[in-house]
Design an enzyme around this catalytic site. Structure first.
Site, PDB file in Angstrom:
ATOM      1  N   LYS A 150      -8.428  48.284 -16.053  1.00  0.00           N
ATOM      2  CA  LYS A 150      -9.099  48.629 -14.796  1.00  0.00           C
ATOM      3  C   LYS A 150      -8.546  49.957 -14.290  1.00  0.00           C
ATOM      4  O   LYS A 150      -7.354  50.069 -13.989  1.00  0.00           O
ATOM      5  CB  LYS A 150      -8.858  47.518 -13.773  1.00  0.00           C
ATOM      6  CG  LYS A 150      -9.570  47.749 -12.450  1.00  0.00           C
ATOM      7  CD  LYS A 150      -9.347  46.550 -11.531  1.00  0.00           C
ATOM      8  CE  LYS A 150     -10.051  46.706 -10.203  1.00  0.00           C
ATOM      9  NZ  LYS A 150      -9.768  45.575  -9.307  1.00  0.00           N
ATOM     10  N   CYS A 183      -8.337  37.785  -6.505  1.00  0.00           N
ATOM     11  CA  CYS A 183      -7.540  38.888  -5.968  1.00  0.00           C
ATOM     12  C   CYS A 183      -7.302  38.639  -4.495  1.00  0.00           C
ATOM     13  O   CYS A 183      -7.817  37.684  -3.924  1.00  0.00           O
ATOM     14  CB  CYS A 183      -8.237  40.227  -6.177  1.00  0.00           C
ATOM     15  SG  CYS A 183      -7.092  41.620  -5.959  1.00  0.00           S
ATOM     16  N   SER A 222     -20.071  49.404  -8.559  1.00  0.00           N
ATOM     17  CA  SER A 222     -20.923  49.734  -7.412  1.00  0.00           C
ATOM     18  C   SER A 222     -21.348  51.199  -7.368  1.00  0.00           C
ATOM     19  O   SER A 222     -22.510  51.507  -7.119  1.00  0.00           O
ATOM     20  CB  SER A 222     -20.185  49.367  -6.122  1.00  0.00           C
ATOM     21  OG  SER A 222     -18.945  50.063  -6.047  1.00  0.00           O
ATOM     22  N   LYS A 247     -13.287  48.266 -16.761  1.00  0.00           N
ATOM     23  CA  LYS A 247     -13.905  48.620 -15.481  1.00  0.00           C
ATOM     24  C   LYS A 247     -13.423  49.990 -15.045  1.00  0.00           C
ATOM     25  O   LYS A 247     -12.208  50.217 -15.108  1.00  0.00           O
ATOM     26  CB  LYS A 247     -13.497  47.548 -14.452  1.00  0.00           C
ATOM     27  CG  LYS A 247     -14.135  47.716 -13.088  1.00  0.00           C
ATOM     28  CD  LYS A 247     -13.702  46.600 -12.139  1.00  0.00           C
ATOM     29  CE  LYS A 247     -14.353  46.809 -10.769  1.00  0.00           C
ATOM     30  NZ  LYS A 247     -13.928  45.843  -9.778  1.00  0.00           N
ATOM     31  N   CYS A 277      -3.979  44.713  -3.068  1.00  0.00           N
ATOM     32  CA  CYS A 277      -4.259  43.559  -3.922  1.00  0.00           C
ATOM     33  C   CYS A 277      -3.039  42.650  -4.098  1.00  0.00           C
ATOM     34  O   CYS A 277      -3.039  41.764  -4.939  1.00  0.00           O
ATOM     35  CB  CYS A 277      -4.747  44.029  -5.277  1.00  0.00           C
ATOM     36  SG  CYS A 277      -6.201  45.089  -5.167  1.00  0.00           S
ATOM     37  N   GLU A 326      -2.426  47.848 -22.080  1.00  0.00           N
ATOM     38  CA  GLU A 326      -2.858  46.827 -21.113  1.00  0.00           C
ATOM     39  C   GLU A 326      -3.576  45.669 -21.814  1.00  0.00           C
ATOM     40  O   GLU A 326      -3.310  44.502 -21.536  1.00  0.00           O
ATOM     41  CB  GLU A 326      -3.800  47.463 -20.072  1.00  0.00           C
ATOM     42  CG  GLU A 326      -3.095  48.242 -18.982  1.00  0.00           C
ATOM     43  CD  GLU A 326      -2.431  47.335 -17.947  1.00  0.00           C
ATOM     44  OE1 GLU A 326      -2.546  46.109 -18.049  1.00  0.00           O
ATOM     45  OE2 GLU A 326      -1.774  47.875 -17.036  1.00  0.00           O
ATOM     46  N   ARG A 345      -4.607  52.772  -4.821  1.00  0.00           N
ATOM     47  CA  ARG A 345      -4.223  51.703  -5.758  1.00  0.00           C
ATOM     48  C   ARG A 345      -3.664  52.268  -7.064  1.00  0.00           C
ATOM     49  O   ARG A 345      -3.653  51.591  -8.083  1.00  0.00           O
ATOM     50  CB  ARG A 345      -5.430  50.797  -6.021  1.00  0.00           C
ATOM     51  CG  ARG A 345      -5.906  50.072  -4.766  1.00  0.00           C
ATOM     52  CD  ARG A 345      -6.810  48.901  -5.075  1.00  0.00           C
ATOM     53  NE  ARG A 345      -7.045  48.121  -3.868  1.00  0.00           N
ATOM     54  CZ  ARG A 345      -8.225  48.000  -3.245  1.00  0.00           C
ATOM     55  NH1 ARG A 345      -9.294  48.570  -3.757  1.00  0.00           N
ATOM     56  NH2 ARG A 345      -8.338  47.299  -2.143  1.00  0.00           N
TER      57      ARG A 345
HETATM   58 ZN   LIG Z   1      -8.044  43.623  -5.329  1.00  0.00          ZN
END
Ligand SMILES: [Zn+2]
Length: 325
Positions: free
Chosen positions: A195, A120, A274, A248, A130, A233, A217
């Site tokens: 994602k 990325c 995270s 994710k 990104c 997707e 994003r």
């Molecule tokens: Zn990224």
């Protein structure tokens, strides 16, 4: 007197009996450990929102790798933190970029280890998005070219698996073609197929220093409220030639993991992100939960949901705990 009901407790009456009928198991081979490699020297900086996770410069990387390998972990996922960022994220596709250098160093010492390169631009761009940005918009097709350059330079450096994460449409097609053309037809693509645009990525952005400098994003990552979109997707990425499908984040999306597992035949990877890690760590530090039990329950829950592979910051701890048992 015999009442008519089932005695489910028969199979739960002892440790040995329970282990005989246990349906899912964790193995150290299930885990991928993410690493943040930083350009510069003598860096071993703990990420404040992710206890016991560090940014590491190359001179500290091998100590970490020694531990990872001694625990039996077979694979790491590399993220890079460059010294300099720019509009196009040149550090991502530079042949001496930090991920490329880290890959070479690890391969030299641990040729057996499976190195997955995150592909990325956001850690390398000044705006933190990104892809290429023009007039406040993240452009799809022009960003693909840079992703391909990144993937090829990572493969050249020795990365075993390319993991594109920027959610541009057509990234698997573009990267597959680019890798093939460069002679890397045997390098698999682990696509971040599904994602979501998630608040659980917060601590990662501290770790990777990749917070978008404007906007968010949501025009490329998925709406957390959507399920059918995950099928669309994943279908695209399968058709484009992906070799693995990532879902994710993990915990709040186990239904999606199950959907992907049921509908596709590729290995399913879950990214236990995270924010999930930080929540567990914070609660454990406060003495509110038993960390080991909670982590192992979460991880086996991910297996049960259909994950074949788990990318997790808990990998080292979980590997230790598996050894103890
Ligand atoms: Zn990224």
């Amino acid at each position: 007197m015999s009442l008519a009901f089932n005695r489910h407790r028969r199979l739960r009456q002892s440790t040995a009996m329970r282990s005989m009928v246990r349906e899912n198991h964790l193995h150290v081979e299930d885990f991928v450990y993410p690493l943040f490699v930083a350009e510069g020297e003598n860096i071993r900086k703990e990420i404040s929102s992710m206890p016991n996770v560090f940014q590491l410069s190359l001179d500290h990387l091998l100590e970490e790798m020694e531990e990872v390998v001694s625990l039996g972990i077979k694979s790491v996922l590399l993220f890079g933190i460059p010294l300099e960022k720019d509009e196009c994220g040149h550090g991502a596709f530079h042949d001496h970029g930090i991920v490329q250098e880290a890959t070479r160093l690890i391969k030299e010492h641990y040729p057996e280890l499976v190195i997955i390169a995150d592909t990325c631009l956001c850690e390398y761009t000044s705006h933190g998005h990104c892809g290429i940005v023009e007039n406040g918009k993240v452009l799809n097709d022009p960003s693909l070219k840079l992703l391909v350059d990144t993937a090829v330079s990572q493969a050249k450096a020795g990365a075993d698996i390319i993991a594109p994460s920027n959610m541009m449409d057509g990234f698997v097609t573009a990267i597959r073609a680019g890798l093939d053309e460069a002679g890397f037809e045997d390098t698999p693509i682990m696509s971040y197929a599904v994602k979501y645009s998630s608040a659980f990525y917060g601590p990662f952005r501290d770790a990777a220093e990749s917070t978008p400098q404007f906007g968010d994003r949501k025009t490329y990552q998925m709406d957390p409220a959507n399920r059918l979109e995950a099928f669309r997707e994943a279908e695209s990425d399968v058709a484009e030639g992906a070799d693995f499908l990532i879902v994710k984040p993990g915990m709040p999306y186990l239904d999606i993991v199950r959907d992907v597992k049921n509908h596709f035949t590729l290995p399913v990877v879950i990214y236990n992100v995270s924010g999930e890690y930080s929540m567990v760590k914070a609660a454990a530090q406060n003495g509110w939960i038993d960390e080991k039990s909670v982590v192992m329950e979460m991880l086996v829950g991910m297996k049960r949901a259909g994950a074949d592979i788990i990318i997790t910051y808990h990998a080292k701890d979980a590997a230790k705990w598996l050894k103890e048992n």
